[in-house]
Design a protein around this motif. Sequence first.
Motif, mmCIF file in Angstrom:
data_model
loop_
_atom_site.group_PDB
_atom_site.id
_atom_site.type_symbol
_atom_site.label_atom_id
_atom_site.label_comp_id
_atom_site.label_asym_id
_atom_site.label_seq_id
_atom_site.Cartn_x
_atom_site.Cartn_y
_atom_site.Cartn_z
ATOM 1 N N ARG A 48 0.718 -1.214 -0.021
ATOM 2 C CA ARG A 48 -0.168 -0.268 -0.119
ATOM 3 C C ARG A 48 0.769 1.261 -0.030
ATOM 4 O O ARG A 48 0.369 2.527 -0.780
ATOM 5 C CB ARG A 48 -0.989 -0.123 1.117
ATOM 6 C CG ARG A 48 -2.048 -1.216 1.095
ATOM 7 C CD ARG A 48 -3.007 -0.883 2.018
ATOM 8 N NE ARG A 48 -2.880 -0.627 3.329
ATOM 9 C CZ ARG A 48 -2.506 -1.720 4.461
ATOM 10 N NH1 ARG A 48 -3.113 -3.059 4.004
ATOM 11 N NH2 ARG A 48 -2.124 -1.776 5.469
ATOM 12 N N LEU A 49 2.070 1.346 0.732
ATOM 13 C CA LEU A 49 2.847 2.326 0.671
ATOM 14 C C LEU A 49 3.569 2.655 -0.589
ATOM 15 O O LEU A 49 3.446 3.744 -1.097
ATOM 16 C CB LEU A 49 4.038 2.374 1.713
ATOM 17 C CG LEU A 49 3.774 2.298 3.277
ATOM 18 C CD1 LEU A 49 4.994 1.842 3.964
ATOM 19 C CD2 LEU A 49 3.277 3.904 3.616
ATOM 20 N N PHE A 50 3.667 1.533 -1.401
ATOM 21 C CA PHE A 50 4.472 1.729 -2.649
ATOM 22 C C PHE A 50 3.348 2.333 -3.630
ATOM 23 O O PHE A 50 3.580 3.026 -4.326
ATOM 24 C CB PHE A 50 4.696 0.652 -2.996
ATOM 25 C CG PHE A 50 6.046 0.514 -4.381
ATOM 26 C CD1 PHE A 50 7.189 1.224 -4.381
ATOM 27 C CD2 PHE A 50 5.335 0.405 -5.686
ATOM 28 C CE1 PHE A 50 8.193 1.352 -5.264
ATOM 29 C CE2 PHE A 50 6.277 0.710 -6.752
ATOM 30 C CZ PHE A 50 7.523 0.870 -6.743
ATOM 31 N N THR A 51 1.971 1.795 -3.321
ATOM 32 C CA THR A 51 0.957 2.397 -4.157
ATOM 33 C C THR A 51 0.834 3.915 -3.967
ATOM 34 O O THR A 51 0.574 4.607 -5.013
ATOM 35 C CB THR A 51 -0.265 1.587 -3.998
ATOM 36 O OG1 THR A 51 -0.077 0.114 -4.005
ATOM 37 C CG2 THR A 51 -1.534 2.012 -4.796
ATOM 38 N N LEU A 52 0.788 4.282 -2.661
ATOM 39 C CA LEU A 52 0.840 5.610 -2.374
ATOM 40 C C LEU A 52 1.755 6.457 -3.036
ATOM 41 O O LEU A 52 1.565 7.635 -3.705
ATOM 42 C CB LEU A 52 0.568 5.939 -1.015
ATOM 43 C CG LEU A 52 -0.578 5.591 -0.316
ATOM 44 C CD1 LEU A 52 -0.165 5.942 1.304
ATOM 45 C CD2 LEU A 52 -1.761 6.548 -0.563
ATOM 46 N N PHE A 53 2.998 5.842 -3.227
ATOM 47 C CA PHE A 53 4.087 6.613 -3.882
ATOM 48 C C PHE A 53 3.718 6.740 -5.239
ATOM 49 O O PHE A 53 3.827 7.721 -6.038
ATOM 50 C CB PHE A 53 5.491 5.895 -3.711
ATOM 51 C CG PHE A 53 6.469 6.056 -4.702
ATOM 52 C CD1 PHE A 53 7.073 7.104 -4.702
ATOM 53 C CD2 PHE A 53 6.651 5.094 -5.630
ATOM 54 C CE1 PHE A 53 8.146 7.552 -5.484
ATOM 55 C CE2 PHE A 53 7.979 5.325 -6.443
ATOM 56 C CZ PHE A 53 8.368 6.674 -6.472
ATOM 57 N N LEU A 54 3.225 5.755 -5.905
ATOM 58 C CA LEU A 54 3.023 5.659 -7.300
ATOM 59 C C LEU A 54 2.087 6.715 -7.917
ATOM 60 O O LEU A 54 1.804 7.360 -8.499
ATOM 61 C CB LEU A 54 2.533 4.405 -7.848
ATOM 62 C CG LEU A 54 3.581 3.308 -7.965
ATOM 63 C CD1 LEU A 54 3.135 1.796 -8.523
ATOM 64 C CD2 LEU A 54 4.781 3.824 -8.776
ATOM 65 N N ILE A 55 0.914 6.750 -6.765
ATOM 66 C CA ILE A 55 -0.313 7.762 -7.055
ATOM 67 C C ILE A 55 0.015 9.094 -6.782
ATOM 68 O O ILE A 55 -0.245 10.021 -7.571
ATOM 69 C CB ILE A 55 -1.371 7.413 -5.989
ATOM 70 C CG1 ILE A 55 -2.045 6.197 -5.980
ATOM 71 C CG2 ILE A 55 -2.413 8.468 -5.858
ATOM 72 C CD1 ILE A 55 -3.016 5.767 -4.975
ATOM 73 N N THR A 56 1.147 9.348 -5.917
ATOM 74 C CA THR A 56 1.604 10.948 -5.882
ATOM 75 C C THR A 56 2.448 11.153 -7.211
ATOM 76 O O THR A 56 2.293 12.370 -7.663
ATOM 77 C CB THR A 56 2.462 11.061 -4.630
ATOM 78 O OG1 THR A 56 3.483 10.014 -4.703
ATOM 79 C CG2 THR A 56 1.732 10.822 -3.463
ATOM 80 N N MET A 57 3.211 10.224 -7.559
ATOM 81 C CA MET A 57 3.853 10.479 -9.004
ATOM 82 C C MET A 57 2.977 10.751 -10.118
ATOM 83 O O MET A 57 3.123 11.297 -10.993
ATOM 84 C CB MET A 57 4.653 9.095 -9.268
ATOM 85 C CG MET A 57 5.976 9.034 -8.202
ATOM 86 S SD MET A 57 7.221 10.367 -8.100
ATOM 87 C CE MET A 57 7.961 10.111 -9.637
ATOM 88 N N ALA A 58 1.856 9.658 -10.119
ATOM 89 C CA ALA A 58 0.774 10.091 -11.030
ATOM 90 C C ALA A 58 0.050 11.523 -10.908
ATOM 91 O O ALA A 58 -0.130 12.187 -11.978
ATOM 92 C CB ALA A 58 -0.288 9.047 -11.040
#
Length: 910
Positions: free
Chosen positions: A34-44
Motif C-alpha cells: 500500500r505504501l508503494f501504491t501511495l508513492f505511485l499515486i503521488t507520482m501520477a
Amino acid sequence: MNEIYIALPFAQFAISAFLAVLVYFSDPNDRTNRLFTLFLITMAAWGITIFAMRDAFPDAETAFTREKWALAVIPFSSIFFLHFVLRYTKSVHGNLTLYSFYAVAITSAVLSLSGFTAVGMVVKFYGFAPKLGWAFPLVLLASYPAVLLALVQLQRASRHEQSEQRKQQLQLLKLGVLASVAGATTDFLPSLGLNVYPLGILGNILFISLTTYGVTRYQMMNLRLMLRRGLAYSAISSFLFGVYGVCIGLVLLLARDLSAPATALFGGGAILIIGVMVQPSMQQVQAIIDKAFYREQHDRISALSRLNDLTKDITDFPTVAEGIVTAVRETARADWVAVLLPTHSGKSFVSVADTREAAPHFELSATGSAISRMKRFSEILVYEPGVQTALVISDDLEELDLFDRLDVRVMAPMVAAGDLTGVLVGGRKLVGSGFMDDDIEFLRTAAGQAAVAARNASLYAAARKEASEKAALAELGRVVSSTLDIEAVFERCAEQVRALLPADRIAIVLADEEGENFEYTYVYGIPVPGWDRGATDSIASSPLHPVFEYHSGITLGMADTPRKRPLHPSREASVSMGLNSLMAVPFIARGSVIGALVLESRRAAAYRAEELALAERIGGQIVNAINNSRQFVQAMELAEANEAKLILDAENLELQRLNEAKISFLSTVSHELRTPLTSMLAFASLIKRNKEGNLSEKNMRHLEIIDNNGRRLNVLIQDLLDVSRMDMGKLHLEPSEFDIVESVNELTESFAPIYDAKLQVLNVEVPDAETLIRADKNRVMQVLTNLLSNASKYSPDEKSVWLRVARVDDHLEFEVQDEGFGISPEDQENMFTAFYRVDTEQTRSIEGTGLGLVIAKGIVEIHGGKIEMDSEPGVGTTFRFQIHDLKDEPKEGGSDSDDDAEGDGTELAA
C-alpha cells in the motif's frame, strides 16, 4: 511548443497510474504494498498536474493555478518513498524523522496552495516556469532530504544484505532514486538562467520504472500474472464483442426495413443462435488463451513430471536433490530452494543441495521448534517477517533470526512412511506477493516426491553400506585365517578399515602381560611425533584407560574435550597434527582386554554410534588374528622348549652317567690307593723307630720325606672320597652333643705351632659359658680346620687371623677373617668349584688341592646353613657360615663305611 515536452508529464501520469492499480490489486492487504501504491499515486498526481500546467500555455493564470497543486503534491512523493524504504528495509529507526518530514510536507502543501511557494509564472523558451516565492525552500526541504535519506538507508541495507538477488533489487531502487534526483535538479537550472529543458519528468519516469521493476521482480507484486489475466480477459472479451458486434451489425443491416418489434425479435433470435454456435469456438479460443497466458499450471504439471523422472534414480541422491531444487525453484518462482536431510546422528538437518552459487551453511536442530512442528502437523510452514499467521513457523528466537539471515520464506516437510525424511526450504517469492494456494499445493506434492526419493536412496545406501561392510568383514576373516604373519594381517586390516571408516591415522596397541602399559604395535597414516610404532604409555593415565577398564569403545572430539585442563600428551600431539576426532575399541580375549584399535580423523565429530559399532566388529576380527598369531608363537616356543628339554635331558643323563662314572672311579681309586698307602705309612713309621740304630741321618731324612708325602697323599684321598660322597648324596653325619667352646679351644691349640712358625697371631672370640650344640663334631672341626689352614697359608708373615663364634637362636655363627692376599671378584665366583685354585704370584707356590672349600660348603649346607665370603685384594678375606642345631635328628645315625671312619680319623690327624 515542443509536443514531446508536453507529452512527457502525461506519460508519467499514465505509467504511474497503471502501475499503481496493478500494484494495489496484486495484494491490497500488504502494508508495504500500500505504501508503494501511495508513492505511485503521488507520482501520477505530479505528472497530471505538470501536464495540465504545460497544456495551459499561454494562459498564465490557469497555468499558475495548476502549478500550485503540483508544488503541493511533489513533497509527498518523496516522503511516501522514504516511508516505503524504511518499511521495506525493516529499519527500527527513523520514525521521528519521518513524522517531521510529514509535518514539513503538509506545511509546504498549505503554503503552496496559498501562493507562497510560487507567486506566479514566467515564460521560458520551453514554456512556463514558476516564479519562486519565499516559502519555496520548504518544498525543497520536504523533497530532497527525504529522497537522499532513502538513498542512505538503501545503501546501508545493501551492505548488510546476504542475498545476491536482494542486493540487485536494492541496487535498482538506488538507481531509480539517483535518476529522480538528477532529473529534479535539472528543473531548477532554467531558473538560474540556463537555457536547458527541465528533465525532472524524464527522471521520474525512470524512477518509477526502475523501482517498480525492482520490487515486483524480486518480492511483492505479481504484475506479470495480473497482466496475463488482464490480457486474457481482454482477448476473450474482444472475441465475444467482435462476434456479437458483427451479429448485431448484420441484424441492423438486414432488419432496417422491419418494424421495431420485429427487429427486436429478429435480433434476439440471432443473438441466441450465435451464442449457441459460438460455444465450441469459445472453448478453442479459451484453450489457446490459457496456453498463452496461464502457463503457471502448465509449468507445475511439467515440473512434477520431471520430478517423477528424477526421483526414479535412487543410486545418486545428491544429483537427484540438485535436480529437485532446480525444478522447484523455477516452477515456484522462488529466490532459492534447498533440501535439508538429517545427519547420521539424527540430531540436526543440514543442507545437501542449494540453488545458490555460494550456498551458506544451513543447519536446523532436530529438536527445534520448526522441525518439531513439521513432525507434529506435517504442514507447510510459510514465514513472512512481521506478518502474523495462524500457524507460527517457530517460537524460537534463534531460529527466527536464522530464517531472517538466510531469507527463508517457506518450509515443506518431506514425509515418507510417516517419518520426516527431510525438509524442502525456499526463499522469497520472486513474482507475486507471496506463496499462493497453488504454490503451496505444488510444494507439498514436490516435497512428497522428494521424500520418497530420499527414503529409497537412504535404504539403498544403507543396503550398499551393509553389503560392503559384510564383504569387508568377510575379507578380514579370510585374511585372519589365511596367514599367521601378524604384520601382514595388520596391513590388510588397515586397508579394510580405510575403506569402511573415516581414518587419517590407524594404530593398533597391545597391552603387556601385567596389564599396566601398552605399546603401539602398528601405526599407519599421519605421523604423530613421539607416538609412532614402539612408543609405550601407561594405561592408567592414558585416554584409552576406559577402553581397558570398562571393555567398551570410546569416541573423542575437540568439542568433547574441555580446554580448561591440558590434554594428555598423546592427544595434544594428535590435535597439533590436525587429528580432531578419536575412536578406540577394545580387543577382548578370554574376558580380558589385550589391546585396542585406535582410529583418528581430521574431521570434527567424525565418529558416532554407527561408526563405533562397525569398529567393534572389525576389532573382533583383529582379535582372532592376534590370538591365532599368539597361539602359533606359543606353540612354536613350546615345541622349541620341548625340543630343548629333550636335548637338555639327554645331556643331563649323559652328564649324570659321566658324573657317576667319575664318582665311581674316584671312589674305586681312593679305596684302592688307601690300602697300599696305609701299609707304606705303617712300615715307614716302624723303620723310623730305628731300634737297631743302623740307619744313617740321611736315611732318616728320606724316611721323613716319605712319611710326610704319604700323609699328604692320604689327605688328598680323603678329600676325594668326601667329594664323591657329596656328589652321590652319601655324606652322612654322626651328630652328637658337644661344647663348641671346648672344641674350638682344642683346635686352636693344635694350630699354635703352625701360626707361631709364621709369627702370625690367631685371635679367638667364643662365648664365655659352655655352648652346647648337637651336630657332627668332626665335620664342623673339618670346616674350621680348612678355613684356619687357608687363612694362615694365604696370609703373609706377622699378620693376624680372627676366629669368631656366636650363638644365634638355634644355630652357631662362625667367622674366619684374615689379613691375607685377598681374592679378586673374578676368582671369587669360582672359589667353591672343585679343583679351582687362585693362580697369582703370591699363591702359586702354596700347596693345595682345590677341594677344601667345596667340602666345607657341602658340610655347612648339610647342617642347614650356608657359607659366604667377602674378600678384597691386598686387604684380606672373611668367611662366614652357620651350623644349625640337629636336635631333631636321631642321636645314633648310620655311619659311613669303615673306610669312612678311618678316613675321618686320618683327616683329623692330618
